[in-house]
Design a protein around this motif. Structure first.
Motif, mmCIF file in Angstrom:
data_model
loop_
_atom_site.group_PDB
_atom_site.id
_atom_site.type_symbol
_atom_site.label_atom_id
_atom_site.label_comp_id
_atom_site.label_asym_id
_atom_site.label_seq_id
_atom_site.Cartn_x
_atom_site.Cartn_y
_atom_site.Cartn_z
ATOM 1 N N ILE A 235 25.376 -32.898 8.925
ATOM 2 C CA ILE A 235 26.058 -33.877 9.766
ATOM 3 C C ILE A 235 25.781 -35.288 9.291
ATOM 4 O O ILE A 235 26.682 -36.116 9.209
ATOM 5 N N SER B 256 30.637 -38.886 8.322
ATOM 6 C CA SER B 256 29.714 -37.886 8.860
ATOM 7 C C SER B 256 30.257 -36.477 8.632
ATOM 8 O O SER B 256 31.440 -36.283 8.330
ATOM 9 N N TRP C 284 30.781 -34.479 11.003
ATOM 10 C CA TRP C 284 31.788 -34.292 12.060
ATOM 11 C C TRP C 284 33.169 -34.662 11.525
ATOM 12 O O TRP C 284 34.136 -33.920 11.676
ATOM 13 N N GLU C 285 33.252 -35.846 10.921
ATOM 14 C CA GLU C 285 34.530 -36.334 10.385
ATOM 15 C C GLU C 285 35.014 -35.463 9.227
ATOM 16 O O GLU C 285 36.206 -35.181 9.108
ATOM 17 N N ARG D 189 36.643 -32.338 10.567
ATOM 18 C CA ARG D 189 37.991 -32.604 11.083
ATOM 19 C C ARG D 189 38.984 -32.754 9.934
ATOM 20 O O ARG D 189 40.111 -32.264 10.000
ATOM 21 N N TYR E 70 27.798 -26.380 10.815
ATOM 22 C CA TYR E 70 27.125 -27.679 10.766
ATOM 23 C C TYR E 70 25.627 -27.461 10.666
ATOM 24 O O TYR E 70 25.090 -26.531 11.281
ATOM 25 N N CYS F 157 21.022 -33.888 15.081
ATOM 26 C CA CYS F 157 22.299 -34.102 15.781
ATOM 27 C C CYS F 157 22.842 -32.891 16.528
ATOM 28 O O CYS F 157 23.992 -32.892 16.937
ATOM 29 N N ASN G 54 24.934 -32.962 19.910
ATOM 30 C CA ASN G 54 26.308 -33.486 19.887
ATOM 31 C C ASN G 54 27.341 -32.436 19.507
ATOM 32 O O ASN G 54 28.532 -32.681 19.603
ATOM 33 N N TRP G 55 26.892 -31.256 19.065
ATOM 34 C CA TRP G 55 27.827 -30.254 18.563
ATOM 35 C C TRP G 55 28.899 -29.858 19.570
ATOM 36 O O TRP G 55 30.086 -29.826 19.213
ATOM 37 N N ALA H 133 30.389 -31.530 21.830
ATOM 38 C CA ALA H 133 31.369 -32.606 21.988
ATOM 39 C C ALA H 133 32.028 -32.992 20.664
ATOM 40 O O ALA H 133 33.212 -33.305 20.627
ATOM 41 N N GLN H 134 31.286 -32.976 19.581
ATOM 42 C CA GLN H 134 31.786 -33.461 18.288
ATOM 43 C C GLN H 134 32.334 -32.358 17.385
ATOM 44 O O GLN H 134 33.176 -32.618 16.532
#
Length: 126
Positions: A55, A62, A64-65, A68, A81, A86, A89-90, A92-93
């Motif tokens: 992450i 990141s 996350w990005e 996506r 991930y 982090c 946050n999984w 939500a992210q």
């Protein structure tokens, strides 16, 4: 042949993952940065069977990005991930059909997450 893309900025972790996944029979692509990962995804999105990404990559994008972006290129790609900090946050992210594996981890932890996603991606949504 379909490949797993590993995105990890720590060379020792990257080498450990590569060795473990190759021994498990996977073809592996490596990226040490999000920039290299974006190039690999752009060039081979349909040839990837999974993405394993840290992450916190140490550059401006990141994990996350990156996940996506991978999903924009290949909507079905499973995502694993990893992070030492982090994980909270999984939910939500993270993208659907993903799993989080906290650091430190073993190759068996990553293989378990990949196996679950590759065998039944819908059951492991973020």
């Amino acid at each position: 042949m379909k490949s797993i893309l590993i995105v990890e900025d720590d060379p020792l972790i990257r080498m450990m993952l590569e060795d473990g996944l190759r021994r498990a029979g996977f073809d592996v692509l490596l990226a040490a940065s999000s920039e290299a990962a974006v190039a690999a995804i752009s060039a081979r999105a349909e040839q990837l069977c999974a993405l394993v990404t840290d992450i916190q990559l140490g550059d401006r994008t990141s994990g996350w990005e990156l996940a996506r972006f991978a999903r924009e290129c290949n909507p079905e790609i499973p995502i694993v991930y990893t992070s030492g900090t982090c994980g909270t946050n999984w939910p939500a992210q993270g993208v659907p059909a993903s799993q989080f594996v906290g650091k430190p981890f073993t190759n068996d932890d990553i293989l378990g997450a990949l196996t679950a996603l590759l065998n039944d991606p819908g059951k492991h949504a973020a």
